[in-house]
Scaffold this motif. Sequence first.
Motif, mmCIF file in Angstrom:
data_model
loop_
_atom_site.group_PDB
_atom_site.id
_atom_site.type_symbol
_atom_site.label_atom_id
_atom_site.label_comp_id
_atom_site.label_asym_id
_atom_site.label_seq_id
_atom_site.Cartn_x
_atom_site.Cartn_y
_atom_site.Cartn_z
ATOM 1 N N GLN A 1 0.838 -1.201 0.000
ATOM 2 C CA GLN A 1 0.000 0.000 0.000
ATOM 3 C C GLN A 1 0.868 1.245 0.000
ATOM 4 O O GLN A 1 2.064 1.162 -0.259
ATOM 5 N N ASP A 2 0.239 2.377 0.277
ATOM 6 C CA ASP A 2 0.928 3.659 0.251
ATOM 7 C C ASP A 2 2.258 3.595 1.002
ATOM 8 O O ASP A 2 2.307 3.169 2.145
ATOM 9 N N THR B 1 -3.726 0.244 -2.482
ATOM 10 C CA THR B 1 -4.118 1.649 -2.533
ATOM 11 C C THR B 1 -4.365 2.060 -3.990
ATOM 12 O O THR B 1 -5.325 2.739 -4.312
ATOM 13 N N ASP C 1 -7.942 2.996 4.330
ATOM 14 C CA ASP C 1 -8.070 4.117 3.403
ATOM 15 C C ASP C 1 -9.426 4.807 3.540
ATOM 16 O O ASP C 1 -9.532 6.019 3.368
#
Lengths: 301, 514
Positions: free
Chosen positions: A47-48, A191, A215
């Motif tokens: 993810q991010d 993400t 998120d």
Amino acid sequence: MRGAGLWGRLALGACAALAAAGPALSQERGQEGRAVPPLVFTGIPDQDESRLVERFGKVAVYLEAQLGVPVRYVPVKSYPAAVTAFTNGQVQLAWFGGFTGVQARKAVPGSQAIAQGAEDAAFKTYVIANAATGLKRGPDFPKDIQDKTFTFGARASTSGRLMPEYFIRQAFPGKAPEQVFARVGFSGDHTRTIQLVQSGAFAAGAVDYSVWDLDTKAGKVDRQAVSVIWESPTFPDYQWTVRGDVEQTYGAGFTERLRSALTGITDPAILEPFGRSAFIPVTNAAYEPLVAVGRSTGLLD
Amino acid sequence: MRAAFLPRRGYAAVSRWFLAAALAGLLVADLQVTTLHPFADLARLLGGLIRPDFLAVEGWSVVATVASAMLGVGLGAGTGLLLAIPFARSRTVRLACAGIRAVHELFWALLLMQVFGLSATTGVLAIALPYAGICAKVYAELIEEADLAAIRTLPAGTGAVSAFLYARLPEVAGRMRDYTLYRLECGLRSSLVLGFIGLPTLGFAFESAFRQGRYAEAGALLLIFYVLIGSRRLWVRARTVPVLLVGAALALPPSIGSAAIGPSLARFLGHDIVPAPLRGAALAEPETWARLWAWLRPILTEQVLPGTAQTLVLAQIALAATALGALALFPLTARRFAGPVGRPLGRVLLVVVRSTPEYMLAYLGLQLLGPSMLPAILALALHNAGIVAYLMGRHADAIPYRADAPRGLDLYAYETVPRLYGQFLAYLLYRWELILRESTIFGILGVTTLGFYVDAAISELRLDVAALLIAATALVTVAVDAFSRGLRRSLRIDALPTRLSGPQPITGAEAADG
């Protein structure tokens, strides 16, 4: 004559370059020679990146205090790079997804899954869809997504690839995802999957439920544009896996110390970026179902 | 294009065939734009270029980029020089060089990473290996082209090494230096691109910044890279090279953690890249070979063939787009067309375009437009058209025109282009191989060329399949190189310059430029 002088200099330069490869190698050897080499770990970049840096930075500080050895985090750009770093011994510990963990333990005999998130024993995939598709949430696999565009996460992701591909193959017997959908993509991480489906670049996608929740809570998801249309049955997912040779490097019983350090984490500041309530002990056997699924989808030999 | 328009029949025929093949490629190519707001993202990136955030840039990534490039090119050029001596005589050396240079730096890095981990060694070797192959070939060509007068004056019985050092090398040293310094610019681009797969260069930071929408930081990184490339002639000189190499060796940041190189190398060579059916199998058994074929056949039909087809299609369209782009752009850098004010601006534009690595352009394009062939074509065409147009502009300035030569479009269509057409084809056919090599790698970004299947194989930890596919990319590249060479020979344009750093036409204005 000018040429000869130049070539002398260039030859010198070439020697310097050769000499340089030497130090680069010996530096690496040098670290092994020290009394306590740092325990190096990585995690799959699911993810991010800013969230990864936050979560693993905190874990490094915590483990260093608990174990009394230097602990370093090394960032990687892809799932297979995390597995590679584990197999060639650059890292001794890794936060793997279910499938990458299976790959890594297969490649490194003696390595063990030691702890998973409390949520990972029964993990889920969400199938999400752009609002423009008009797809609605239902209890069964949404067969209406046939012939639309679909994005997985990373190729070696458990909740973003392996399990959704398995459920797709069950819903459309005899068909590979490429035959079910108009276009199949691999976004790289969860993400990004959410962003792609939200923007309409893909009509639907498969995403890790914990990343979706994180998120959504962080206000990064436009609920008008994208929503969950299906929740999968549960399967085992993320876990901490450690190499067997840490016992030689850090002393007998180190694996157990590591396990209790991880399962002893109670600080919400560490757990929250993982989207987990606690880490609990686990063994390799818990991931046997994923081996079977990996074989049936052809992703594992 | 009318046949009468061109000085030789062969030129027109080749141009038509290539254009027709590209048009046929367009019919089968996937050119869909799958993102909905490509221009909004592009505007945000351009906004980042206008308001760059230099404080967010990690200085070490700049150091690591320059250091890996210096050491990689230094090691590659040094090895290349040694290999250049037996190059003309030894077929084995020629084949080995063709093999190592046909594999892209990124593929080398993906393989080396299995053994050396995410370390400086991986980055340096990934650049050094293909560059050794390229440098060996080019140095050997420079030696071939050199004047033989000095050799003939040597006394009988002079050894090969002495002959090389005293009679050949002084003749070619200057051009080798120019070429090597140019290679450093390529090395900087390669070093940047290696960051996209995890080595700690500018590319690593750029990918992170772009992916998370930190466009001001991404813009700053891009600008720093342009300044590095643009100022290359100021800080990379023959006398600064030794200092830079030693500095690079000292400054290279140590990697975090160390791979166990010995066991990893043994496992990689002895197990991982050995085709699965042959691992520990009895090689005398016919059944083993039946299993090998059963393993190989689906890889060939489902990955190698479609991957190769897509790679060729992409390269063909990109080549035609490069040709059209170069024809349209080169007047920007030619004095007769752009004028004294426009020409420097045109050159700056083309230098910026050609300084941007294709891989990074393709990465940006794919993020903006979605995973189809369109961004890959745009990236390849922009970069290569920038290079070819820049070179063509220099040739156009070197043409001796009559005093009553026409102007504008007439001059362009009836004199400049026809007179430069052979040279133009020579450049394009030479770049064909380079475009193809780059096309394979774009698969990692999601275009279904051979690299797409390599990426899949590596994700599935099937390194035997990955190695086979990478070997296939090398074979296709070597085949296209051989075909292009043959074509250039039959068109009798094989003696024309093709290298960016090769002998350039010198005019009064050029000499004044310095």
